[in-house]
Motif scaffolding. Structure first.
Motif, PDB file in Angstrom:
ATOM      1  N   UNK A 230       0.835  -1.202   0.000  1.00 23.50           N
ATOM      2  CA  UNK A 230       0.000   0.000   0.000  1.00 23.50           C
ATOM      3  C   UNK A 230       0.867   1.249   0.000  1.00 23.50           C
ATOM      4  N   UNK A 231       0.366   2.284  -0.660  1.00 24.14           N
ATOM      5  CA  UNK A 231       1.037   3.576  -0.694  1.00 24.14           C
ATOM      6  C   UNK A 231       0.169   4.607   0.025  1.00 24.14           C
ATOM      7  N   UNK A 232       0.805   5.393   0.884  1.00 22.42           N
ATOM      8  CA  UNK A 232       0.100   6.445   1.623  1.00 22.42           C
ATOM      9  C   UNK A 232       0.813   7.754   1.372  1.00 22.42           C
ATOM     10  N   UNK A 233       0.044   8.756   0.936  1.00 21.02           N
ATOM     11  CA  UNK A 233       0.621  10.055   0.567  1.00 21.02           C
ATOM     12  C   UNK A 233       0.973  10.865   1.805  1.00 21.02           C
ATOM     13  N   UNK A 234       1.915  11.794   1.678  1.00 19.37           N
ATOM     14  CA  UNK A 234       2.251  12.672   2.799  1.00 19.37           C
ATOM     15  C   UNK A 234       1.018  13.444   3.283  1.00 19.37           C
ATOM     16  N   UNK A 235       0.800  13.471   4.596  1.00 25.40           N
ATOM     17  CA  UNK A 235      -0.307  14.224   5.168  1.00 25.40           C
ATOM     18  C   UNK A 235      -1.634  13.506   5.164  1.00 25.40           C
ATOM     19  N   UNK A 236      -1.705  12.309   4.594  1.00 26.21           N
ATOM     20  CA  UNK A 236      -2.990  11.604   4.515  1.00 26.21           C
ATOM     21  C   UNK A 236      -3.407  11.029   5.866  1.00 26.21           C
TER      22      UNK A 236
END
Length: 568
Positions: free
Chosen positions: A241-247
């Motif tokens: 999984x990829x999680x964006x900065x600030x999410x």
């Protein structure tokens, strides 16, 4: 010197005498109080009303006293004016002048972005109101949204939600939702984060026997909101999984829950949710990816249920939705959530595939039974219904039979302060709490009604506690009223609950609404609120929304009149 009656000045406030010697003054004073507070009826024009009164549909109503309110202007969709919130407006006995914001474009460019949906969230100018939301799609890396000029220079959040197609393998993962914090301006520029800027979360999903299950779709959640891409488990059960900065907000404890859904629903297995995991731990590259082990359970089996009425005759009920929910814990790894939904046929029967229990290990379901909105039968929730494997080799029998009760009647009279019937008044009853032992009980849909010429109303509802919103038509001489909190309406299980309402005496406010170009704003909706929040209760999980006191629509000249409830 003022004239005196038994020692009481003739200009004194309407206070009632209390001695037997003042019976005559009591009667006269009481009549004077009613005459002073009750609206005068029979007018056709303002000139026929006393000073500082206005004629509202045949009734003279006093002009408003000094108070401070919040106002929201909602122009027509084809207007050049924008939705406008005014946080604080002082009202007085004179007419008020309102100006709507101009509609201005906000243009944005997102470099290196995939195809995506754009959601703009801006704090409302009205304290306690939810964020304003604007949506569009990204096209050729660009988007445009029209907002009110008052919102420019506000801090805003822009979410880019990439278009989600079911991924075919983990080698080509989808992009995650990406938030951008920015001060709102007419021109915005962002860059979609690169792979190196993303937080990578890897893991492995196994079944009870430590084998990779059939493919599952994986995603990360924070407070039920998706914050990652959607990935599919591979042949080894692995996912990335990829999680964006600030999410993942820091105030959420920087923890995520990984949610797994069968790739081929509806009968391929349970949904599985992991325990909450600190993001830093989930993303650690110095340790092996964590293996999550799903619980053991029986294979799903088809079962048949019957829904019928509880009254004499027990008639089958069609078109009833049954929702089945059970949770199967898996130690320290998480919980499997098995949910199914089905609808009864013309014979009141429904067949559904459920994970059963055994006599040694019962499997209990919460079953919610929801008849259609126009049905005379009420919603029912059963918190612990055992579902077992059937040993019956004969004809297929019902796994269970459910009886539902008729709805009950909420009825009453709506009157004005002068006790005259309030006709064509809209009522909406919204269930606040349910008389149920179910921890996940669903509130019934709001129920609407309109009073008759005699002010009477009647609606079929489920037992419970309700917020009752009473909304007079445009131009009515009576104010809007919401019965909520301690004043909420309790509907028992008795066949009929009587609830009469006398609306308080109202006060008229009037004014004109214009656009930013100074042109009258015709056919615009207007909402007037009382702000209830203070400081920390104006936002976040403790947010207290403003109370709607009145709503109306301007005429073609941009003019309006509306009755407000009295000051508390």
């Amino acid at each position: 010197m003022s004239a005196m009656i038994a020692g009481v000045p003739s200009h004194a406030p309407c206070s009632l005498p209390v001695t037997a010697l003042l019976v005559a003054a009591l009667l006269a004073g009481n009549w004077a109080c009613r005459a002073q507070n009750a609206p005068t009826t029979g007018c056709t024009a303002d000139a026929q009303c006393p000073t500082d009164n206005l004629c509202m549909t045949g009734t003279c109503v006093p002009r408003g006293t000094d108070r401070t309110v919040a106002v929201e202007i909602l122009p027509r969709t084809d207007s050049t004016a924008a939705r406008t919130g005014i946080a604080s407006l002082a009202l007085g006995p004179g007419q008020i002048a309102l100006a709507a914001d101009a509609r201005v474009p906000v243009e944005g460019t997102v470099t290196n972005a995939p195809k995506a949906h754009v959601i703009l969230l801006v704090p409302s100018p009205i304290p306690g109101q939810a964020d304003l939301q604007f949506e569009t799609d990204l096209a050729d890396f660009k988007f445009q949204l029209d907002v009110g000029s008052r919102l420019l220079h506000s801090m805003a959040t822009i979410w880019l939600i990439p278009n989600v197609d079911t991924p075919q393998n983990v080698d080509t993962p989808q992009q995650p939702p990406v938030p951008f914090q920015t001060m709102l301006g007419s021109s915005l520029n962002f860059t979609f984060p690169t792979a190196s800027q993303m937080t990578v979360v890897q893991g492995i999903l196994h079944d009870w026997w430590d084998m990779p299950p059939a493919p599952y779709l994986a995603r990360a959640l924070v407070d039920g909101k998706v914050v990652s891409n959607v990935a599919i488990t591979n042949d080894a059960g692995a996912y990335e999984l990829l999680i964006a900065p600030g999410a993942v907000p820091q105030d959420a404890g920087a923890k995520i829950v990984v949610d797994f859904t069968p790739k081929n629903p509806p009968d391929s297995g349970s949904r599985f949710q992991t325990v909450a995991i600190p993001l830093a731990v989930a993303a650690a590259t110095s340790v092996q990816p964590r293996v999550f082990r799903m619980p053991d359970s029986e294979e799903p089996a088809s079962m048949r249920f019957l829904v019928q009425s509880s009254d004499k005759g027990a008639q089958p009920i069609s078109d009833v939705t049954l929702r089945f929910h059970t949770e199967i814990p898996s130690g320290a790894d998480g919980v499997a959530i098995y949910e199914r939904e089905a609808r009864t046929d013309a014979m009141g029967e429904v067949t559904v595939s459920l994970v059963p229990g055994t006599a040694a290990e019962p499997r209990n379901y919460q079953i919610t039974i929801v008849p259609p909105p126009d049905s005379p039968y009420g919603t029912k929730c059963l918190p612990d219904v055992p579902v077992l494997v059937s040993d019956n080799d004969g004809p297929w029998q019902y796994a269970d039979t459910f009886s539902v009760d008729p709805k009950v009647t909420l009825q009453g009279m709506i009157r004005g302060n002068d006790l005259a019937p309030a006709a064509t008044v809209s009522l909406v009853a919204t269930q606040l709490s349910v008389a149920s032992d179910c921890p996940r009980s669903l509130a019934a849909s709001p129920v609407s009604a309109t009073t008759s010429r005699t002010g009477s109303f009647q609606m079929l509802v489920d037992p419970g506690t309700y917020r009752l919103e009473i909304d007079p038509p445009t131009g009515s001489p009576v104010p809007r009223l919401t019965e909520d909190g301690r004043a909420a309406v309790v509907v028992t299980g008795d066949p009929v609950t009587i609830h009469d309402v006398t609306l308080p005496a109202g006060e008229v406010v009037e004014g004109d609404v214009k656009g930013a170009d100074n042109v009258p704003l015709g056919s615009a909706s207007l909402k007037i609120y009382q702000v209830l929040c203070r400081a920390d209760t104006c936002k976040g999980p403790t947010r207290i929304p403003p109370a709607l006191q009145a709503q109306t629509r301007t005429d073609m000249r941009g003019h309006f009149r509306v009755v407000l409830p009295p000051l508390p």
